[in-house]
Design an enzyme around this catalytic site. Structure first.
Site, PDB file in Angstrom:
ATOM      1  N   ASN A 138       0.854  -1.192   0.000  1.00 15.70           N
ATOM      2  CA  ASN A 138       0.000   0.000   0.000  1.00 15.70           C
ATOM      3  C   ASN A 138       0.882   1.231   0.000  1.00 15.70           C
ATOM      4  OD1 ASN A 138      -2.386   1.581   0.227  1.00 15.70           O
ATOM      5  ND2 ASN A 138      -2.080   1.766   2.445  1.00 15.70           N
ATOM      6  N   HIS A 162       0.634   5.123   1.405  1.00 14.70           N
ATOM      7  CA  HIS A 162      -0.184   5.925   2.311  1.00 14.70           C
ATOM      8  C   HIS A 162       0.418   7.326   2.445  1.00 14.70           C
ATOM      9  CE1 HIS A 162      -2.902   6.770   5.639  1.00 14.70           C
ATOM     10  NE2 HIS A 162      -1.869   7.323   6.245  1.00 14.70           N
ATOM     11  N   SER A 200       4.409   6.926   2.566  1.00 13.37           N
ATOM     12  CA  SER A 200       5.055   5.671   2.945  1.00 13.37           C
ATOM     13  C   SER A 200       4.531   4.515   2.113  1.00 13.37           C
ATOM     14  CB  SER A 200       4.749   5.337   4.416  1.00 13.37           C
ATOM     15  OG  SER A 200       5.047   6.412   5.275  1.00 13.37           O
ATOM     16  N   ASP A 232      -3.074   0.562   8.058  1.00 15.12           N
ATOM     17  CA  ASP A 232      -1.880   1.373   7.809  1.00 15.12           C
ATOM     18  C   ASP A 232      -0.772   1.077   8.822  1.00 15.12           C
ATOM     19  OD1 ASP A 232      -3.179   2.633   5.643  1.00 15.12           O
ATOM     20  OD2 ASP A 232      -4.122   4.070   7.004  1.00 15.12           O
TER      21      ASP A 232
END
Ligand code: GAR
Length: 208
Positions: free
Chosen positions: A107, A109, A136, A145
């Site tokens: 992911n 973020h 990040s 997250d």
């Protein structure tokens, strides 16, 4: 070649960066499917332009969260993915989904994690008067997250910055760091083991 499936919900500028990197030979893998939970996501147009198959699954047609993710898994598995890359996918993944693709989900973020998990990161940076901000790339775990961070980029926050200017500057950097990390993964240089991210056999993060 390894297969990449990308999940989006909106604009898709990170998807575009990944498509461009693949075209330039900078990602040793193939983006074989794009999935959106939003019918109107502009990223779907980008995928169509690049002749990448798209699929849409909307929450209103599948309100149960676990059923939704099981459906999603079924669609995604048809591409035999080696990596699932979330690129502005704004729906929380169930533990069922995360476990199914353990160690294979990345992911990006828009904050310097562990600061500001969740939504409205640019707004929170401004409200707190932070002097720096960033983005990040991390492995996805069941904690929102909260998975191990792989690579971050930083920007300075200026007095006249707005959410919009922060978002724009952050995205410019995201378009560099995300393709880089995806390529590391494609090359087999990156893995998540014992809750830690490893690059070339070296630990990148402290265990939380
Ligand atoms: C990106 O800035 C990404 O970091 C963020 O959404 C934006 C998507 O932009 N992701 C999240 O907030 C995840 N919770 P894009 O659709 O133009 O790639």
């Amino acid at each position: 070649k390894k297969n990449i499936v990308i999940l989006i919900s909106g604009e898709g500028s990170n998807l575009q960066a990944l498509i461009n990197a693949q075209k330039a030979g900078k990602i040793r893998g193939k983006i074989c499917g794009v999935f959106s939970n939003q019918l109107n996501a502009y990223g779907l147009e980008r995928a169509k332009q690049a002749k990448i198959p798209i699929q849409i699954l909307e929450a209103k047609t599948q309100p149960d969260h676990i059923e939704f993710d099981l459906n999603l898994i079924q669609k995604i598995d048809s591409y035999q993915p080696d990596l699932i890359a979330l690129a502005g996918y704004m729906r929380i993944l169930t533990p069922t989904f995360v476990q199914h693709y353990k160690g294979k989900i990345l992911n990006i973020h828009p904050s310097l994690l562990p600061k500001y998990p969740g939504l409205h990161t640019h707004q929170r940076v401004l409200a707190n008067g932070d002097k720096e901000h960033g983005s990040s790339v991390h492995f996805v775990t069941e904690k929102l997250d909260g998975g191990p961070v792989i690579l971050q980029s930083r920007i300075s926050v200026f007095p006249d910055d707005s959410e919009k200017t922060l978002m724009e500057r952050i995205k410019v950097q995201e378009h560099h760091i995300y393709p880089k990390v995806v390529d590391w993964f494609m090359q087999g240089r990156l893995e998540m083991r014992s809750g830690i991210a490893w690059l070339d056999g070296q630990p990148l993060t402290e265990k939380k």
